[in-house]
Scaffold this motif. Structure first.
Motif, PDB file in Angstrom:
ATOM      1  N   ILE A 125       0.841  -1.198   0.000  1.00 59.44           N
ATOM      2  CA  ILE A 125       0.000   0.000   0.000  1.00 59.44           C
ATOM      3  C   ILE A 125       0.880   1.254   0.000  1.00 59.44           C
ATOM      4  O   ILE A 125       0.631   2.204  -0.741  1.00 59.44           O
ATOM      5  CB  ILE A 125      -0.946  -0.003   1.213  1.00 59.44           C
ATOM      6  CG1 ILE A 125      -1.977  -1.122   1.052  1.00 59.44           C
ATOM      7  CG2 ILE A 125      -1.645   1.341   1.366  1.00 59.44           C
ATOM      8  CD1 ILE A 125      -2.855  -1.330   2.262  1.00 59.44           C
ATOM      9  N   VAL A 126       1.942   1.232   0.821  1.00 57.86           N
ATOM     10  CA  VAL A 126       2.845   2.380   0.866  1.00 57.86           C
ATOM     11  C   VAL A 126       3.462   2.624  -0.502  1.00 57.86           C
ATOM     12  O   VAL A 126       3.484   3.748  -1.010  1.00 57.86           O
ATOM     13  CB  VAL A 126       3.948   2.158   1.917  1.00 57.86           C
ATOM     14  CG1 VAL A 126       5.067   3.172   1.740  1.00 57.86           C
ATOM     15  CG2 VAL A 126       3.362   2.246   3.309  1.00 57.86           C
ATOM     16  N   ASP A 127       3.936   1.538  -1.135  1.00 61.06           N
ATOM     17  CA  ASP A 127       4.545   1.684  -2.457  1.00 61.06           C
ATOM     18  C   ASP A 127       3.560   2.301  -3.449  1.00 61.06           C
ATOM     19  O   ASP A 127       3.928   3.147  -4.260  1.00 61.06           O
ATOM     20  CB  ASP A 127       4.989   0.315  -2.985  1.00 61.06           C
ATOM     21  CG  ASP A 127       6.311  -0.113  -2.356  1.00 61.06           C
ATOM     22  OD1 ASP A 127       7.003   0.768  -1.824  1.00 61.06           O
ATOM     23  OD2 ASP A 127       6.630  -1.311  -2.397  1.00 61.06           O
ATOM     24  N   LEU A 128       2.306   1.863  -3.379  1.00 69.04           N
ATOM     25  CA  LEU A 128       1.315   2.383  -4.319  1.00 69.04           C
ATOM     26  C   LEU A 128       0.924   3.820  -3.958  1.00 69.04           C
ATOM     27  O   LEU A 128       0.669   4.647  -4.817  1.00 69.04           O
ATOM     28  CB  LEU A 128       0.075   1.482  -4.352  1.00 69.04           C
ATOM     29  CG  LEU A 128       0.374   0.053  -4.812  1.00 69.04           C
ATOM     30  CD1 LEU A 128      -0.905  -0.765  -4.882  1.00 69.04           C
ATOM     31  CD2 LEU A 128       1.061   0.043  -6.170  1.00 69.04           C
ATOM     32  N   LEU A 129       0.933   4.110  -2.658  1.00 66.67           N
ATOM     33  CA  LEU A 129       0.597   5.455  -2.199  1.00 66.67           C
ATOM     34  C   LEU A 129       1.630   6.469  -2.687  1.00 66.67           C
ATOM     35  O   LEU A 129       1.311   7.619  -2.995  1.00 66.67           O
ATOM     36  CB  LEU A 129       0.545   5.466  -0.665  1.00 66.67           C
ATOM     37  CG  LEU A 129      -0.475   6.392  -0.018  1.00 66.67           C
ATOM     38  CD1 LEU A 129      -1.848   6.117  -0.574  1.00 66.67           C
ATOM     39  CD2 LEU A 129      -0.478   6.210   1.486  1.00 66.67           C
ATOM     40  N   TYR A 130       2.886   6.023  -2.773  1.00 67.00           N
ATOM     41  CA  TYR A 130       3.944   6.896  -3.300  1.00 67.00           C
ATOM     42  C   TYR A 130       3.576   7.406  -4.685  1.00 67.00           C
ATOM     43  O   TYR A 130       3.860   8.546  -5.035  1.00 67.00           O
ATOM     44  CB  TYR A 130       5.255   6.118  -3.408  1.00 67.00           C
ATOM     45  CG  TYR A 130       6.051   6.084  -2.145  1.00 67.00           C
ATOM     46  CD1 TYR A 130       5.974   7.134  -1.232  1.00 67.00           C
ATOM     47  CD2 TYR A 130       6.911   5.035  -1.872  1.00 67.00           C
ATOM     48  CE1 TYR A 130       6.712   7.107  -0.075  1.00 67.00           C
ATOM     49  CE2 TYR A 130       7.650   4.996  -0.714  1.00 67.00           C
ATOM     50  CZ  TYR A 130       7.553   6.035   0.186  1.00 67.00           C
ATOM     51  OH  TYR A 130       8.293   6.009   1.321  1.00 67.00           O
ATOM     52  N   LEU A 131       2.940   6.526  -5.474  1.00 66.12           N
ATOM     53  CA  LEU A 131       2.537   6.927  -6.814  1.00 66.12           C
ATOM     54  C   LEU A 131       1.630   8.134  -6.752  1.00 66.12           C
ATOM     55  O   LEU A 131       1.685   9.014  -7.598  1.00 66.12           O
ATOM     56  CB  LEU A 131       1.788   5.784  -7.495  1.00 66.12           C
ATOM     57  CG  LEU A 131       2.612   4.599  -7.971  1.00 66.12           C
ATOM     58  CD1 LEU A 131       1.693   3.575  -8.588  1.00 66.12           C
ATOM     59  CD2 LEU A 131       3.628   5.063  -8.987  1.00 66.12           C
ATOM     60  N   VAL A 132       0.776   8.160  -5.738  1.00 72.51           N
ATOM     61  CA  VAL A 132      -0.184   9.253  -5.646  1.00 72.51           C
ATOM     62  C   VAL A 132       0.506  10.528  -5.185  1.00 72.51           C
ATOM     63  O   VAL A 132       0.271  11.606  -5.724  1.00 72.51           O
ATOM     64  CB  VAL A 132      -1.312   8.884  -4.662  1.00 72.51           C
ATOM     65  CG1 VAL A 132      -2.347  10.000  -4.582  1.00 72.51           C
ATOM     66  CG2 VAL A 132      -1.950   7.578  -5.081  1.00 72.51           C
ATOM     67  N   ILE A 133       1.400  10.404  -4.182  1.00 70.32           N
ATOM     68  CA  ILE A 133       1.909  11.641  -3.597  1.00 70.32           C
ATOM     69  C   ILE A 133       3.211  12.122  -4.203  1.00 70.32           C
ATOM     70  O   ILE A 133       3.546  13.280  -4.061  1.00 70.32           O
ATOM     71  CB  ILE A 133       2.067  11.529  -2.064  1.00 70.32           C
ATOM     72  CG1 ILE A 133       2.981  10.378  -1.704  1.00 70.32           C
ATOM     73  CG2 ILE A 133       0.722  11.396  -1.392  1.00 70.32           C
ATOM     74  CD1 ILE A 133       3.214  10.274  -0.220  1.00 70.32           C
ATOM     75  N   ASP A 134       3.954  11.260  -4.885  1.00 72.22           N
ATOM     76  CA  ASP A 134       5.234  11.727  -5.412  1.00 72.22           C
ATOM     77  C   ASP A 134       5.320  11.526  -6.921  1.00 72.22           C
ATOM     78  O   ASP A 134       5.526  10.425  -7.403  1.00 72.22           O
ATOM     79  CB  ASP A 134       6.386  10.987  -4.720  1.00 72.22           C
ATOM     80  CG  ASP A 134       7.715  11.658  -5.016  1.00 72.22           C
ATOM     81  OD1 ASP A 134       7.759  12.502  -5.936  1.00 72.22           O
ATOM     82  OD2 ASP A 134       8.696  11.351  -4.334  1.00 72.22           O
ATOM     83  N   PRO A 135       5.155  12.617  -7.679  1.00 65.57           N
ATOM     84  CA  PRO A 135       5.167  12.488  -9.136  1.00 65.57           C
ATOM     85  C   PRO A 135       6.497  11.964  -9.672  1.00 65.57           C
ATOM     86  O   PRO A 135       6.549  11.437 -10.767  1.00 65.57           O
ATOM     87  CB  PRO A 135       4.915  13.916  -9.620  1.00 65.57           C
ATOM     88  CG  PRO A 135       5.277  14.792  -8.487  1.00 65.57           C
ATOM     89  CD  PRO A 135       4.980  14.002  -7.249  1.00 65.57           C
ATOM     90  N   ARG A 136       7.575  12.126  -8.881  1.00 61.33           N
ATOM     91  CA  ARG A 136       8.867  11.669  -9.385  1.00 61.33           C
ATOM     92  C   ARG A 136       8.887  10.154  -9.535  1.00 61.33           C
ATOM     93  O   ARG A 136       9.602   9.612 -10.357  1.00 61.33           O
ATOM     94  CB  ARG A 136       9.994  12.114  -8.451  1.00 61.33           C
ATOM     95  CG  ARG A 136      10.302  13.590  -8.606  1.00 61.33           C
ATOM     96  CD  ARG A 136      11.071  14.122  -7.439  1.00 61.33           C
ATOM     97  NE  ARG A 136      10.234  14.144  -6.240  1.00 61.33           N
ATOM     98  CZ  ARG A 136      10.607  14.739  -5.116  1.00 61.33           C
ATOM     99  NH1 ARG A 136      11.780  15.315  -5.027  1.00 61.33           N
ATOM    100  NH2 ARG A 136       9.811  14.742  -4.073  1.00 61.33           N
ATOM    101  N   ILE A 137       8.103   9.440  -8.704  1.00 58.76           N
ATOM    102  CA  ILE A 137       8.042   7.983  -8.831  1.00 58.76           C
ATOM    103  C   ILE A 137       7.109   7.586  -9.967  1.00 58.76           C
ATOM    104  O   ILE A 137       7.374   6.661 -10.704  1.00 58.76           O
ATOM    105  CB  ILE A 137       7.595   7.362  -7.489  1.00 58.76           C
ATOM    106  CG1 ILE A 137       8.706   7.582  -6.483  1.00 58.76           C
ATOM    107  CG2 ILE A 137       7.269   5.889  -7.642  1.00 58.76           C
ATOM    108  CD1 ILE A 137       8.403   7.065  -5.109  1.00 58.76           C
ATOM    109  N   ARG A 138       6.030   8.359 -10.125  1.00 57.06           N
ATOM    110  CA  ARG A 138       5.088   8.079 -11.207  1.00 57.06           C
ATOM    111  C   ARG A 138       5.786   8.058 -12.559  1.00 57.06           C
ATOM    112  O   ARG A 138       5.414   7.355 -13.462  1.00 57.06           O
ATOM    113  CB  ARG A 138       4.008   9.161 -11.227  1.00 57.06           C
ATOM    114  CG  ARG A 138       2.611   8.625 -11.155  1.00 57.06           C
ATOM    115  CD  ARG A 138       1.636   9.765 -11.036  1.00 57.06           C
ATOM    116  NE  ARG A 138       1.775  10.499  -9.791  1.00 57.06           N
ATOM    117  CZ  ARG A 138       1.273  11.717  -9.605  1.00 57.06           C
ATOM    118  NH1 ARG A 138       0.637  12.334 -10.561  1.00 57.06           N
ATOM    119  NH2 ARG A 138       1.421  12.306  -8.446  1.00 57.06           N
TER     120      ARG A 138
END
Lengths: 544, 302
Positions: free
Chosen positions: B287-300
């Protein structure tokens, strides 16, 4: 103050700073950060405030924006905007002035943008907090992005900061600064972090905005090359005081003050004495290529970072590798250091194939090839004394501790630092001093080859000149071969015998330094030479 | 981005399989479960009977495939002591653990983050020092000790018993959440301090953005990125983290069940509980890994 009927602009200075004095806290290295600074800027004028780091030039910019930290109080002086006093420092009334009347851009554009918000959102916020109605915002954002010559304003507006190049980010930041049509722009070292071609583009944008909008610009820089390109007027600062001020042509051509002359001289380093060619190269790289694989398991891509590069370096000689960021210079260096397993070609060091080295042979290779990196602040362990940092290498390679410590002190002396520096920690030194320590550390192992990766780009020009001189002197004394990676043609000119110009991983031009820089044959090299600040000084023979 | 998601999910599945296998092996190699079930003086034939009944006489690989197959069919085995399916035992205790764990997480998040933010904004002042003192104390206080102090105070001063199934959830939750509150406070403070001093904050000030908006719109989202990792870890520890607190407060949750089953070598229950704990941890990380996608565009972008 009068109003000019034809332009609707007030004539007389847009900004006047009169006798500004800012105190330093008691622990500072002098009593005042800024002492009795006086200057005016009129509409359509660019005043370059020139000085080294620590001269107080940035403090002046902060004071005008009302953003001085509490520990730096204004003790006397007056800052007037269009003939009216500005509010006291940090006053909430400043909020309406910042960006709307006085805008600013900083050195590192990417860092001055919020990494998790789109460019458009961040520009929209400026309009929102200054009360521009929602309906007008998106159009004004696109207008501003187009005005700074960004090619795809819609796309940039939707992008996040990390998706922009350094040059695009700086344009976006300038667009942000100009959204509300301010009267004055304070640009604090806006091009220092950019490579030469991008720097030239950004300077052109600022010049155009000045001409089109009558923007007044306070341009803070340490680089006289930049000053030559854009200044109408110049003020030179050192130790918090303006030592010389006047029209650009006058200051540049007939500098009155000794310090100004020193700074100008430092920005035009002379060419070096050529060292005789040694018959046998110590490092031979033949057709080296390196590919990076990026992406995850499902979308792997191959990026060619280095494409078929060959080069030779002989003892006592220096080869400069020149190119913009992303040209593969550092990747090449990593291959030569065997920090990267390259994909093709061969690298031979003292006749031995580097890729085959193992254990003892690899250890002795590591000892013989040393490296000095760009950022001396992060290249040293903050919790290690200077003595231990320099002595660590020799101790690992079997030298008794006491002898290594003596050697460290001798090297500090040799690199122009006092032996007392040995017991201190990196945070107590300036950037230039730290780079001296890094050089001492590299030399402690008596390398046969020194690879220097942008070792002076983080330093002020006058310090740059000193460090380059140190490299040259050490090479004369110790006779090592040197590979010098830089994006700055003036640096290459000062330090190297031969130069390689790299673009997109491949060498586009090579030859003796004087020949390549004065008679560039490849269009890319010509472009680099032309866009170097103070490009004229690279013209034939002048410096030699 | 699809690649990122797929690789995270694949990694989570692999971790789960490895955990399942390790649990299976450890329990079999840490002594004969059949021998531990019967009285010490039981004759060899009785032990052998038990072994047969539990399938322990089969070759190891057969036991393993049978076990994995069972898991896939949703057959998790039976408790030796009660004879009931293990998931039933687990499910009847889960609500207690969730009530305790989520209340604790809520307390630690609300108080931890507000303390951390206060300290960061008032950096270097007395407020900062007091807040940080509190959070170090909270972090360092062993929860069994704090729990006992609460129970004693309740019993001796207010004449109420604060433990047990009918007890007030707030007390065990406070005990459980205290340490997490301390680490949230310290983490929130350092993370916010880092972002408060970031160049983009100064740039926003120079653009005329007011202080409160700078903190809320720019500092907070950026400071949240490392915090999410920490919250994820706490979420993962939701089921296993409350073992001690449940014991101290006689709280009938999963932790208590785990302690009892280990003591009585009820291997199917232990196996299942370890599996559930591992699964929550892995799920929380996913969930944390997927949440990063939402909050950090650099990972997206990757």
């Amino acid at each position: 103050m009068t109003i000019d009927e034809s332009t609707g602009r007030t004539s007389g200075p847009v900004l006047s700073v009169d006798g500004l004095t800012v105190a330093l806290p008691l622990s500072g290295d002098r009593a005042e950060a800024v002492t009795d600074v006086t200057f005016q800027i009129s509409a359509g004028d660019i005043l370059c405030l020139v000085g080294e780091s620590g001269s107080g030039k940035t403090v002046v910019g902060q004071a005008i924006l009302g953003m001085l930290p509490r520990k730096l109080p204004v003790t006397s002086g007056l800052i007037q905007f269009q003939g009216v006093d500005l509010p006291p420092q940090r006053d909430s009334a400043y909020r309406k002035i910042r960006s709307a009347e006085i805008a600013t851009i900083f050195q590192d554009a990417t860092a001055s943008l919020d990494p998790v918000q789109r460019i458009g959102t961040q520009l929209g916020e400026i309009l929102e907090v200054h009360g521009v109605p929602r309906a007008e915002r998106s159009e004004r954002i696109l207008d501003a992005l187009s005005a700074v010559a960004l090619e795809y304003p819609e796309r940039v507006s939707r992008a996040y900061p990390h998706q922009l190049s350094g040059g695009q980010a700086q344009r976006a930041v300038i667009a942000a600064a100009l959204l509300l049509s301010p009267k004055i722009l304070i640009a604090d070292e806006p091009t220092t972090a950019l490579d030469v071609t991008t720097q030239a583009d950004i300077l052109a944008v600022i010049l155009r905005l000045k001409a089109e909008r009558g923007l007044a610009v306070l341009f803070i820089t340490h680089d006289f090359g930049v000053v030559e390109e854009i200044a109408d007027r110049v003020a030179v600062m050192t130790e918090g005081r303006i030592v010389e001020q006047g029209a650009a042509a006058q200051v540049l051509e007939r500098p009155q003050d000794a310090y100004t002359r020193k700074l100008i001289a430092a920005s035009h380093p002379g060419s070096r004495q050529t060292v005789p060619k040694d018959a046998k190269p110590i490092l031979e790289a033949d057709n080296v290529s390196l590919n990076y694989h990026v992406g995850g398991i499902f979308n792997r891509r191959k990026i060619a970072a280095v494409r078929g590069v060959s080069l030779n370096v002989a003892s006592g000689r220096t080869v400069a590798i020149v190119g913009e960021s992303g040209s593969g210079k550092s990747s090449l260096a990593r291959c030569l250091l065997r920090l990267e397993e390259f994909d093709g070609g061969s690298i031979r060091f003292m006749g031995e194939d580097v890729s085959g080295l193992e254990r003892t042979a690899l250890r002795s290779f590591r000892k013989s090839v040393q490296v000095v990196l760009q950022d001396p602040y992060s290249a040293l362990d903050p919790r290690q004394t200077v003595r231990s940092a320099i002595a660590e290498g020799p101790v690992i390679h079997g030298m008794p501790r006491a002898e290594a410590n003596r050697k460290a002190e001798a090297l500090l002396d040799l690199t122009g630092l006092s032996p007392q520096a040995a017991d201190r920690y990196p945070r107590e030194f300036s950037g230039g001093q730290l780079q001296r320590i890094c050089i001492a550390r590299a030399l402690a192992l008596e390398p046969k080859l020194l690879i220097a990766d942008e070792p002076v780009s983080a330093l002020d020009v006058s310090i740059q000149a000193q460090i380059l001189e140190l490299f040259a002197e050490m090479q004369r004394t110790l006779g090592f071969a040197m590979l010098f990676i830089t994006h700055d043609l003036r640096v290459a000119q000062t330090i190297s015998d031969d130069v390689l110009v790299m673009k997109q991983g491949a060498v586009v031009e090579r030859g003796p330094t004087a020949q390549v820089l004065h008679f560039p044959s490849h269009p890319y090299t010509q472009e680099l030479v032309a866009s170097a600040p103070g490009g004229a000084s690279l013209a034939p023979v002048s410096a030699i | 981005m699809t690649g990122y998601i797929l690789s995270r999910v694949a990694r989570a599945a692999l971790t789960l399989l490895i955990t399942v296998s390790l649990v299976f092996l450890f329990i079999r190699f840490s002594g004969d479960p059949a021998a531990a079930l019967v009285p010490p003086d039981a004759p060899e034939e009785v032990i052998e009977q038990y072994r047969k009944a539990m399938g322990l006489d089969q070759p190891l690989w057969k036991q393993y495939t049978g076990y994995i197959g069972g898991l896939l069919r949703g057959d998790f085995g039976y408790s030796v002591h009660t004879g009931r399916p293990v998931e039933d035992l687990f499910l009847e205790r889960l609500p207690y653990t969730l009530r305790l764990g989520l209340t604790a997480l809520g307390i630690s998040l609300i108080f931890g983050i507000s303390l951390g933010v206060t300290a960061a904004i008032r950096r270097g002042t007395l407020v900062d020092r007091i807040v940080m003192g509190i959070s170090v104390f909270a972090f360092a206080m062993p929860n069994f000790l704090f729990g006992l102090v609460l129970i004693l105070t309740g019993a001796l001063v207010f004449k109420v018993f604060l433990g047990g199934a009918d007890g007030w959830v707030l007390m065990p939750a406070l005990t459980l959440g205290l340490a997490a509150m301390g680490s949230f406070a310290r983490f929130a403070r350092s993370s916010l301090l880092e972002t408060i001093n970031a160049p983009y904050m100064r740039a926003a000030e120079a653009r005329g953005v007011p202080f409160a908006r700078r903190i809320l719109r720019h500092a907070a989202p950026n400071a949240a990125i490392p915090l999410v990792t920490l919250i994820g870890l706490s979420l993962g520890a939701l089921i296993a983290g409350s073992v001690v607190t449940e014991q101290v407060f006689a709280w009938p949750g999963v932790g208590q069940l785990l302690v009892r089953s280990v003591a009585t070598r009820d291997i199917a229950v232990v196996q299942f509980l370890v599996l559930v704990v591992a699964a929550t941890m892995i799920l929380a990380n996913l969930i944390v890994d997927l949440l990063y996608l939402v909050i950090d565009p650099r990972i997206r972008a990757r």
